[in-house]
Design a protein around this motif. Structure first.
Motif, PDB file in Angstrom:
ATOM      1  N   LEU A 288       0.710  -0.994  -0.219  1.00 58.09           N
ATOM      2  CA  LEU A 288      -0.373  -0.258  -0.278  1.00 58.09           C
ATOM      3  C   LEU A 288       0.888   1.299  -0.060  1.00 58.09           C
ATOM      4  O   LEU A 288       0.357   2.119  -0.451  1.00 58.09           O
ATOM      5  CB  LEU A 288      -0.637   0.155   1.440  1.00 58.09           C
ATOM      6  CG  LEU A 288      -2.244  -1.347   1.172  1.00 58.09           C
ATOM      7  CD1 LEU A 288      -3.051  -0.867   2.506  1.00 58.09           C
ATOM      8  CD2 LEU A 288      -3.171  -0.126  -0.025  1.00 58.09           C
ATOM      9  N   SER A 567      -5.380  -0.696  -4.817  1.00 59.90           N
ATOM     10  CA  SER A 567      -5.307  -0.477  -3.769  1.00 59.90           C
ATOM     11  C   SER A 567      -6.408  -0.879  -2.921  1.00 59.90           C
ATOM     12  O   SER A 567      -6.774  -1.624  -1.576  1.00 59.90           O
ATOM     13  CB  SER A 567      -5.430   1.013  -3.851  1.00 59.90           C
ATOM     14  OG  SER A 567      -5.203   1.932  -2.617  1.00 59.90           O
ATOM     15  N   LYS A 571      -6.537  -3.334   0.821  1.00 57.79           N
ATOM     16  CA  LYS A 571      -7.067  -3.195   1.887  1.00 57.79           C
ATOM     17  C   LYS A 571      -8.456  -4.019   2.448  1.00 57.79           C
ATOM     18  O   LYS A 571      -8.037  -4.804   3.031  1.00 57.79           O
ATOM     19  CB  LYS A 571      -8.110  -2.033   1.431  1.00 57.79           C
ATOM     20  CG  LYS A 571      -7.305  -0.498   1.710  1.00 57.79           C
ATOM     21  CD  LYS A 571      -7.948   0.921   0.556  1.00 57.79           C
ATOM     22  CE  LYS A 571      -7.003   2.372   1.165  1.00 57.79           C
ATOM     23  NZ  LYS A 571      -7.562   3.049   0.255  1.00 57.79           N
ATOM     24  N   LYS A 574      -6.730  -6.608   4.196  1.00 59.61           N
ATOM     25  CA  LYS A 574      -5.840  -6.143   5.642  1.00 59.61           C
ATOM     26  C   LYS A 574      -7.082  -6.085   6.663  1.00 59.61           C
ATOM     27  O   LYS A 574      -6.716  -6.683   7.384  1.00 59.61           O
ATOM     28  CB  LYS A 574      -5.224  -3.932   4.885  1.00 59.61           C
ATOM     29  CG  LYS A 574      -4.474  -3.939   6.460  1.00 59.61           C
ATOM     30  CD  LYS A 574      -4.753  -3.018   6.051  1.00 59.61           C
ATOM     31  CE  LYS A 574      -3.231  -1.846   7.526  1.00 59.61           C
ATOM     32  NZ  LYS A 574      -2.443  -1.206   6.957  1.00 59.61           N
TER      33      LYS A 574
END
Length: 600
Positions: A288, A567, A571, A574
């Protein structure tokens, strides 16, 4: 051969841990690819949890005495012992009420299974791995794979070559996997008492300083322990304590009694899951971080281009002010030239136009060309430097993105990836060509030639016009009424003393008009030239701005759209990892609160 018997909610916790490891394996596969080793490890650990046996894995360099140590723990010469690596198999000793000294191949050529009642209890398995310093690459691969499956790691080090580089790497790997580690320094019988203390202190210091590890450390002689065995097994201490093995047995006995193997198994696998979550959270944070600046560029490309244009405009305004100063000075010198040239004295004599032009260029134009050239070149250099910085920035960002996409092929499907990569490579090629286009001074040369041609044209054109005015005054123009009128005016100055007062007034007014007309013509031409210079510099600025804007809209937009995809994907991954981490915490609390029973 018995496994650990589960009772009450422990079975439910075990199943949820299996799901956690399997789900985590899926996310790891998304992050690192379907063939990721960590994915395989997590899947294997999930299988181990379903089988529910507790793995005590013995790791160490070849010829450190691992097999002898395992036999000493069992109190029996079960495993083959030798000075050469006769097999690359894993020796797995599973608990059984009766010893089985004829091994079975659990996985042909890979895992050889034995059985013995002295492993420490039902479900406890002792694993002897191939040596970490073996000359056979397959040995090390097997050892590393089993290391990730372990619930307790007993790391065996030779007292004669304490902590070799390969041992340090394996200990680091076990630490990163979140494993509980016990260090055994073997072959103590080869050292004096003083040397034993020195070696143990050295190993302790190295583990702390190099690996930030503070495991329990024991100094033993597995050979002496095996010779003096009494057959009691893992938890049976002996009165004479051969090879100083009692301390190791007592430690293991206390460990298993304090936290039964079933709990240790569940907790060890939660530790492993935590280590994987931390590892891939760190990986995603780095990914990221790599694309954050590019994502920002994708979202605010127009704003950045406007800022770039603003920088160009600042330099443009500065250069225009410098040009205006040059033209103010040109106008002042031009007015002075007109005053000096259009005089009564000059009206009585002819002036050669070439002579007048030379005089005009010396007195009026002077060093204006050099000044304008310097200003234009400074401006072009500023534009070029600004543009080079822009294209270098674009190239740097695109190159990083290309590298990242190459490492992350799974980010899109095969067709989408190929299209994105082709677009990216095209964008890089165009940006590189744009950057290389600034390696010569063609921009400066073009602007310089334009300015030089315009100024020469101005000089010739104005002196030609001024010559025409003087010709009219001197009667050198085409014959006729104008010549006659001019002659009359000249006569008024030269021979008409009676008409001097009235004729003189008319002549003065006429000369003033001529000078005003000449001055107006000078300023008109200079204003036009000044405006053309402003426009030339503005055109250059607009070309550069449009060049950037067109590149951003037509070339970069498809490329940077992938950044948003990446991205968002990172995310989401994550978030999934953080959820797994919370699940692991909840399961750990449940495991610690559960009471379990171990049966034979």
């Amino acid at each position: 051969m018995a496994n650990i018997v589960l009772e009450g909610p422990i079975a439910s916790v075990r199943e949820r841990e299996v799901r956690l490891l399997s789900d985590l394996a899926g996310t790891v596969s998304e992050i690192s690819g379907s063939e990721a080793e960590d994915k395989k490890r997590l899947q294997q650990n999930a299988i181990d949890l379903q089988d529910m046996f507790f793995l005590v894995v013995v790791v160490g360099e070849f010829n450190a005495g691992k097999s002898t140590f395992v036999n000493a723990l069992l109190g029996d010469e079960l495993l083959p012992m030798g000075i050469t690596p006769t097999t690359d198999a894993i020796e797995l000793v599973r608990w059984s009420s009766k010893p089985g000294k004829e091994p079975q191949w659990r996985e042909p050529g890979i895992v050889r299974e034995w059985s013995h009642p002295n492993t420490g209890g039902p479900g406890v398995v002792i694993v002897d791995t191939p040596g970490t310093g073996s000359v056979f690459r397959k040995h090390e691969t097997i050892a590393k794979n089993f290391l990730s499956r372990s619930d307790l790691v007993i790391f065996l080090i030779s007292a004669k070559r304490a902590l070799a580089e390969t041992e340090r790497l394996y200990l680091e790997l076990a630490r990163d996997y979140g494993k509980k580690i016990v260090v055994i320094i073997n072959q103590a019988d080869l050292l004096e008492k003083r040397e034993q203390k020195e070696v143990q202190a050295f190993v302790q210091q190295q583990l702390r300083e190099l690996l930030d590890l503070r495991p329990d450390i024991f100094m033993i002689s597995a050979k002496q322990a095996l010779r003096g065995r009494t057959g009691g097994g893992l938890f049976s201490s002996t009165a004479n304590n051969p090879g100083e093995m009692n301390a190791v047995r007592d430690y293991l006995k206390t460990t298993f009694q304090r936290v039964p193997p079933a709990k240790q198994k569940l907790l060890a696998q939660l530790d492993f899951a935590d280590s994987m979550v931390r590892k891939y959270l760190d990986h995603l944070d780095k990914s990221l971080g790599l694309i954050s600046s590019d994502t920002a560029l994708a979202q605010s490309l127009r704003q950045e281009l406007e800022q770039q244009a603003g920088t160009l405009n600042d330099q443009l305004n500065t250069s225009k002010r410098e040009l205006d100063t040059v033209f103010l000075e040109l106008k002042a010198r031009g007015r002075a030239f007109i005053r000096e040239t259009l005089t009564i004295q000059n009206a009585t004599q002819a002036m050669d136009r070439d002579e007048m032009r030379d005089k005009f260029e010396k007195q009026v134009v002077g060093n204006a060309m050099e000044q304008i050239t310097r200003i234009s070149e400074d401006y072009v250099n500023a534009v070029v430097d600004n543009s080079r910085r822009y294209w270098r920035s674009i190239l740097d960002r695109l190159t990083k993105l290309e590298s990242m996409m190459d490492k992350d092929v799974s980010a899109v499907d095969a067709t989408g990836y190929a299209e994105q990569r082709a677009a990216l490579q095209e964008a890089i090629a165009i940006a590189d060509a744009e950057l290389k286009s600034y390696t010569n001074d063609s921009l400066a040369e073009n602007l310089r030639n334009t300015f030089r041609t315009n100024l020469v044209g101005f000089s010739a054109g104005f002196t030609f016009a001024l010559g025409g005015i003087i010709a009219v005054v001197l009667g050198l123009a085409a014959p006729g009424a104008v010549t006659a009128a001019t002659g009359a005016i000249v006569a008024t100055f030269v021979v008409g003393p009676v008409l001097l007062l009235g004729g003189g007034a008319a002549a003065v007014l006429y000369w003033r008009k001529i000078k005003r007309d000449a001055t107006s013509e000078l300023e008109r031409r200079l204003d036009a030239l000044q405006a053309s210079y402003h426009q030339s510099m503005l055109d250059l600025t607009n070309r550069e701005r449009n060049r950037m804007l067109q590149y951003g809209q037509q070339i970069l937009s498809p490329v940077f759209s992938q950044l948003t995809v990446l991205s968002d994907r990172y995310k989401a991954q994550k978030t999934a990892l953080e959820t797994y981490g919370e699940q692991a915490k909840d399961l750990r609390r449940e495991v610690n609160a559960i009471q379990i029973v171990v049966e034979g």
